[in-house]
Motif scaffolding. Structure first.
Motif, short mmCIF file in Angstrom:
data_model
loop_
_atom_site.label_atom_id
_atom_site.label_comp_id
_atom_site.label_asym_id
_atom_site.label_seq_id
_atom_site.Cartn_x
_atom_site.Cartn_y
_atom_site.Cartn_z
N ARG A 21 0.84 -1.21 0.00
CA ARG A 21 0.00 0.00 0.00
C ARG A 21 0.87 1.26 0.00
N GLY A 22 0.54 2.19 -0.89
CA GLY A 22 1.29 3.43 -0.99
C GLY A 22 2.40 3.40 -2.02
N ASP A 23 2.80 2.20 -2.47
CA ASP A 23 3.81 2.07 -3.51
C ASP A 23 3.18 2.26 -4.88
N ILE A 24 4.00 2.24 -5.93
CA ILE A 24 3.49 2.50 -7.28
C ILE A 24 4.15 1.59 -8.31
N LEU A 25 3.35 1.12 -9.25
CA LEU A 25 3.81 0.39 -10.43
C LEU A 25 3.57 1.25 -11.66
N LEU A 26 4.59 1.42 -12.48
CA LEU A 26 4.47 2.07 -13.78
C LEU A 26 4.68 1.02 -14.85
N PHE A 27 3.68 0.83 -15.71
CA PHE A 27 3.74 -0.16 -16.79
C PHE A 27 3.60 0.57 -18.12
N THR A 28 4.61 0.45 -19.00
CA THR A 28 4.51 1.08 -20.31
C THR A 28 4.68 0.03 -21.39
N TYR A 29 3.89 0.18 -22.45
CA TYR A 29 3.92 -0.75 -23.58
C TYR A 29 3.95 0.03 -24.87
N SER A 30 4.85 -0.35 -25.76
CA SER A 30 4.93 0.26 -27.08
C SER A 30 5.04 -0.86 -28.10
N GLY A 31 4.04 -0.98 -28.95
CA GLY A 31 4.00 -2.06 -29.94
C GLY A 31 2.67 -2.08 -30.65
N HIS A 32 2.34 -3.21 -31.23
CA HIS A 32 1.08 -3.37 -31.94
C HIS A 32 -0.07 -3.63 -30.97
N GLY A 33 -1.27 -3.21 -31.38
CA GLY A 33 -2.50 -3.56 -30.69
C GLY A 33 -3.33 -4.46 -31.59
N GLY A 34 -4.09 -5.35 -30.98
CA GLY A 34 -4.95 -6.24 -31.76
C GLY A 34 -6.24 -6.51 -31.02
N GLN A 35 -7.01 -7.49 -31.49
CA GLN A 35 -8.26 -7.85 -30.85
C GLN A 35 -8.64 -9.27 -31.22
N VAL A 36 -9.38 -9.92 -30.32
CA VAL A 36 -9.93 -11.24 -30.58
C VAL A 36 -11.38 -11.25 -30.11
#
Length: 283
Positions: free
Chosen positions: A73-88
Motif C-alpha cells: 500500500r502506498g507504492d506504485i507500479l508504472l507499466f509502459t507498452y509500445s508495440g502493436h495492438g490487436g483484438q480477438v
C-alpha cells in the motif's frame, strides 16, 4: 518512503513463426521503452526493460508477479507498452465488452488479452498505485476495451489511403492477420477467456490509471524516433518541468496531438483521488 517499480516493453517486431509469417516490424517502439525507462529512473523508479524478443508472455507475467510480491500500500507500479495492438472475439458471455472483442497487446510470442493484464494488476495489494501507458492502436480503454473498429469500419476508414503507408505508420496488427491467427488459436483463446471470466470477481479489484495513445476506434502512429504518443508525452513532461496532476497531464498531451489520434484517460476500478491529483511519476 514509497517504492516505485516500472516495467517497460518495446517491440519492434514479433516472432513471425507465431504469427503466420507476419513479423509486425515497427521502428520506434524500442526507443519508446528506453526513453520511458530513462524518465522513470530519473523519477526514482527501479525499472526493468524488455525489448522485442524479451517481451514474451512468460517474461512479462513473471516481472509483473515479482512486482506484485514486492509492492505494498502506498507504492506504485508504472507499466509502459509500445508495440502493436490487436483484438480477438470475446466469447465468455460477459457484458463488459459491448463490441464483443477483447483488446490485445501483441507480445513477441502471442497476443495478450486485456483481461489477462487486468488479472495481473489484480495481484497487487490494495492501495498500490498502478499507472499504465499504452502506445498502441485501439488502446483507449486498454485494460477494459470498448468499441473497437470492426474490419468493415477499418476498411471504410482506410479506403482513401495507401494500405502500405497505413501498415508502415500505424501500430495496428493487420485485421486479416488477426483473423488468421485467431482461427488457428481459437480453442486456446476461448479456453483462456472462460478461465478469466470464472475468476473475474478478483480481477475487478484492480485499481489503475491508464493514459493511452488513442481512442479505441483510432490508430496509433509509429515514428522515426518515437511513437507519436510517446514523443508528445515526453515533450509535455519536458524533462520534469511539468506541474499538475494526471488529468492536466492527459489534457496537455491531448492538446498537442492531431485530431486523428486522441489519447484517452481511463480509470479501472477506483484509483484514489489523491493519486489522480499527484504530479505524474511521483513515487
Amino acid at each position: 518512503m514509497a517504492t516505485g517499480l516500472s516495467l517497460h516493453l518495446g517491440l519492434n517486431q514479433v516472432d513471425a513463426a507465431k504469427y503466420g509469417g507476419w513479423d509486425g516490424r515497427l521502428v520506434a517502439c524500442e526507443n519508446d521503452a528506453d526513453d520511458m525507462a530513462r524518465l522513470a529512473g530519473e523519477a526514482g523508479f527501479e525499472g526493468t526493460t524488455l525489448l522485442t524478443s524479451e517481451s514474451t508472455v512468460k517474461n512479462v507475467t513473471a516481472e509483473l508477479r515479482k512486482a506484485a510480491k514486492k509492492l505494498k500500500r502506498g507504492d506504485i507500479l508504472l507499466f509502459t507498452y509500445s508495440g502493436h495492438g490487436g483484438q480477438v472475439p470475446n466469447v465468455d458471455g460477459s457484458d463488459d465488452e459491448p463490441d464483443e472483442f477483447d483488446e490485445t497487446l501483441v507480445f513477441y510470442d502471442r497476443e495478450f488479452l486485456d483481461d489477462e493484464l487486468n488479472r495481473e494488476f489484480a495481484r497487487f495489494a490494495q492501495g498500490v498505485r498502478i499507472l499504465a501507458l499504452l502506445d498502441c492502436c485501439h488502446s483507449g480503454t486498454g485494460i477494459e476495451v470498448r468499441e473497437v473498429l470492426s474490419p468493415e469500419a477499418m476498411e471504410e476508414q482506410f479506403q482513401t489511403r495507401d494500405p502500405q503507408q497505413i501498415e508502415n505508420t500505424a501500430r495496428l496488427m493487420p485485421v486479416v492477420q488477426q483473423h488468421e491467427v485467431y482461427q488457428r488459436d481459437k480453442e486456446f483463446f476461448q479456453e483462456l477467456q472462460r478461465d478469466l471470466a470464472a475468476h473475474k470477481s478478483r480481477a475487478a479489484e484492480a485499481d489503475a490509471l491508464l493514459i493511452s495513445a488513442c481512442q479505441d476506434n483510432q490508430l496509433a502512429s509509429d515514428g522515426s524516433v518515437n511513437g507519436k504518443f510517446t514523443a508528445t508525452l515526453l515533450d509535455v513532461w519536458d524533462g520534469g518541468s511539468f506541474r499538475g496532476g494526471y488529468r492536466a497531464f492527459h489534457r496537455d498531451i491531448l492538446r498537442n496531438m492531431p485530431p486523428t489520434q486522441s489519447p484517452n484517460l481511463h480509470l479501472a476500478g477506483r484509483p484514489a483521488d489523491a493519486f489522480l491529483e499527484q504530479r505524474p511519476f511521483t513515487v
